[in-house]
Design an enzyme around this catalytic site. Structure first.
Site, PDB file in Angstrom:
ATOM      1  N   HIS A  43      -9.357   1.356   5.120  1.00 35.90           N
ATOM      2  CA  HIS A  43      -8.064   1.504   5.794  1.00 35.90           C
ATOM      3  C   HIS A  43      -8.234   2.421   7.017  1.00 35.90           C
ATOM      4  CE1 HIS A  43      -3.897   2.530   6.585  1.00 35.90           C
ATOM      5  NE2 HIS A  43      -3.578   1.441   5.906  1.00 35.90           N
ATOM      6  N   GLY A  84       2.897   2.431  10.791  1.00 39.32           N
ATOM      7  CA  GLY A  84       3.841   3.533  10.615  1.00 39.32           C
ATOM      8  C   GLY A  84       4.586   3.919  11.873  1.00 39.32           C
ATOM      9  N   SER A 129       3.753  -2.007  10.266  1.00 40.97           N
ATOM     10  CA  SER A 129       5.213  -2.074  10.415  1.00 40.97           C
ATOM     11  C   SER A 129       5.799  -3.431  10.039  1.00 40.97           C
ATOM     12  CB  SER A 129       5.633  -1.678  11.836  1.00 40.97           C
ATOM     13  OG  SER A 129       5.259  -0.334  12.098  1.00 40.97           O
ATOM     14  N   GLU A 142      -5.032  -4.737  10.746  1.00 41.09           N
ATOM     15  CA  GLU A 142      -3.993  -3.717  10.921  1.00 41.09           C
ATOM     16  C   GLU A 142      -4.230  -2.983  12.229  1.00 41.09           C
ATOM     17  OE1 GLU A 142      -2.078  -2.578   6.896  1.00 41.09           O
ATOM     18  OE2 GLU A 142      -3.780  -1.259   7.236  1.00 41.09           O
ATOM     19  N   ASN A 200       0.859  -1.178   0.000  1.00 42.26           N
ATOM     20  CA  ASN A 200       0.000   0.000   0.000  1.00 42.26           C
ATOM     21  C   ASN A 200       0.900   1.233   0.000  1.00 42.26           C
ATOM     22  OD1 ASN A 200      -1.820   2.029   0.439  1.00 42.26           O
ATOM     23  ND2 ASN A 200      -2.417   1.365   2.499  1.00 42.26           N
ATOM     24  N   TRP A 201       0.952   1.869  -1.140  1.00 44.52           N
ATOM     25  CA  TRP A 201       1.864   3.014  -1.290  1.00 44.52           C
ATOM     26  C   TRP A 201       1.321   4.281  -0.626  1.00 44.52           C
ATOM     27  CZ3 TRP A 201       3.684   2.796  -7.168  1.00 44.52           C
ATOM     28  CH2 TRP A 201       4.364   1.584  -7.378  1.00 44.52           C
ATOM     29  N   LYS A 202       0.057   4.269  -0.217  1.00 43.85           N
ATOM     30  CA  LYS A 202      -0.574   5.446   0.404  1.00 43.85           C
ATOM     31  C   LYS A 202      -0.373   6.687  -0.489  1.00 43.85           C
ATOM     32  CE  LYS A 202      -0.071   3.169   4.824  1.00 43.85           C
ATOM     33  NZ  LYS A 202       0.111   3.273   6.270  1.00 43.85           N
ATOM     34  N   GLU A 254      -6.547   4.773   8.011  1.00 43.77           N
ATOM     35  CA  GLU A 254      -6.315   6.180   7.702  1.00 43.77           C
ATOM     36  C   GLU A 254      -7.569   6.829   7.110  1.00 43.77           C
ATOM     37  OE1 GLU A 254      -2.702   5.495   5.548  1.00 43.77           O
ATOM     38  OE2 GLU A 254      -1.730   4.961   7.438  1.00 43.77           O
ATOM     39  N   GLY A 313       3.088  -1.039   4.255  1.00 46.90           N
ATOM     40  CA  GLY A 313       3.097   0.391   3.947  1.00 46.90           C
ATOM     41  C   GLY A 313       4.503   0.866   3.617  1.00 46.90           C
ATOM     42  N   GLY A 314       5.178   1.414   4.607  1.00 42.32           N
ATOM     43  CA  GLY A 314       6.490   2.034   4.399  1.00 42.32           C
ATOM     44  C   GLY A 314       7.492   1.160   3.665  1.00 42.32           C
TER      45      GLY A 314
HETATM   46  P1  13P Z   1       3.304   0.516   7.657  1.00 42.50           P
HETATM   47  O1  13P Z   1       3.811  -0.779   7.067  1.00 42.50           O
HETATM   48  O2  13P Z   1       4.021   1.719   7.166  1.00 42.50           O
HETATM   49  O3  13P Z   1       3.196   0.429   9.152  1.00 42.50           O
HETATM   50  O4  13P Z   1       1.792   0.689   7.120  1.00 42.50           O
HETATM   51  C1  13P Z   1       0.927  -0.375   7.235  1.00 42.50           C
HETATM   52  C2  13P Z   1      -0.313  -0.054   6.505  1.00 42.50           C
HETATM   53  O5  13P Z   1      -1.077   0.793   6.911  1.00 42.50           O
HETATM   54  C3  13P Z   1      -0.586  -0.776   5.260  1.00 42.50           C
HETATM   55  O6  13P Z   1      -1.869  -0.542   4.791  1.00 42.50           O
END
Ligand code: 13P
Length: 260
Positions: free
Chosen positions: A96, A174, A214, A168, A9-11, A98, A235-236
């Site tokens: 998600h 993050g 993470s 999640e 997930n590149w956000k 977020e 994510g990251g």
């Molecule tokens: P991180 O891997 O950066 O913690 O993000 C997880 C995430 O929200 C994937 O959708």
């Protein structure tokens, strides 16, 4: 039985088409033509078309990060399931944290989006998870029960079998604070127990439940080895092809060792 699904997930990243194409290209070239785990990339809407072109000929799927529940009409700023299919999407991330916590998205809205995704023949990746306060207050199962019940309301067992869930924990996203394999496995077992209760054992056994929060190259193997963890929503670490490929490799190793 269940194939691992590793999704990136590149956000809200990267900030140019060129960088998006380069990242997709790096993952495609590193992965090669065949893989025994499923891999999906979820770039921002505006890069979907380009990333789809880059991924041509590879087994990597393409996900949007959201969709709207109507197909078309006067809904400024929204993007629909049929539009996503048209630009090559196979999957779509829904609910998600977020969006749930950052933008007030409700379980009812997640449910409407999930039904729209199924109608468009997109594989939905539905995110659920508790906040830090909810975990500290020992409310994790209660919160998940509400999210599962609301988000998956009205689905048949056959529809539910085609949904991907992503657990999640909000406190792990993050932050570098990953759930331990024991913590994650316990929640995944709870989720699968709920699926069995509502849709039956056979359906519960088919549902892919990813872990997200993470996930990094150095913790992926032990998380993915857990019996009820069927992949990762990254994510990251998905923003560096090398790190994402290392997480995929961890999944391939776990699969080769005989994980279902
Ligand atoms: P991180 O891997 O950066 O913690 O993000 C997880 C995430 O929200 C994937 O959708």
């Amino acid at each position: 039985m269940r194939t691992l699904l590793i999704a990136g997930n590149w956000k809200l990243n990267p900030t140019s088409t060129e960088a998006a194409a380069a990242l997709a290209d790096g993952v495609k070239n590193g992965l090669g033509p065949a893989t025994d785990v499923h891999v999906v990339l979820a770039p921002p809407f505006v890069f979907l078309n380009k990333v789809d072109q880059v991924l041509e000929g590879s087994p990597i799927g393409l996900a949007a990060q959201d969709l709207y529940w109507e197909s078309n009409g006067a809904f400024t700023g929204e993007v629909s399931g049929p539009m996503l299919v048209d630009v090559g999407c196979t999957h779509v991330v829904i609910g998600h944290s977020e969006r749930r916590h950052g933008m007030g998205e409700t379980d009812a809205q997640v449910n409407a989006k999930l039904k729209a995704a199924l109608a468009a023949k997109l594989i939905p990746i539905v995110c659920i998870g508790e906040t830090k306060d909810e975990r500290l207050g020992e409310k994790t199962e209660e919160v998940l029960l509400g999210q599962l019940t609301g988000s998956l309301a009205g689905l048949t067992a056959e529809e539910a079998a085609g949904v991907v869930l992503a657990y999640e924990p909000v406190w792990a996203i993050g932050t570098g604070l990953t759930a331990t394999p024991e913590q994650a496995q316990a929640v995944h077992a709870y989720i699968r127990g709920w699926l069995a209760q509502v849709f039956g054992e056979a359906t519960a056994a088919r549902v892919v439940v990813q872990y997200g929060g993470s996930v990094k190259p150095d913790n992926a193997a032990e998380l993915l080895a857990c019996p009820d963890i069927d992949g990762a929503l990254v994510g990251g670490a998905a923003l560096k092809a090398g790190d994402f490929l290392a997480i995929i490799k961890a999944g391939q190793d776990v699969t080769a060792r005989g994980k279902s």
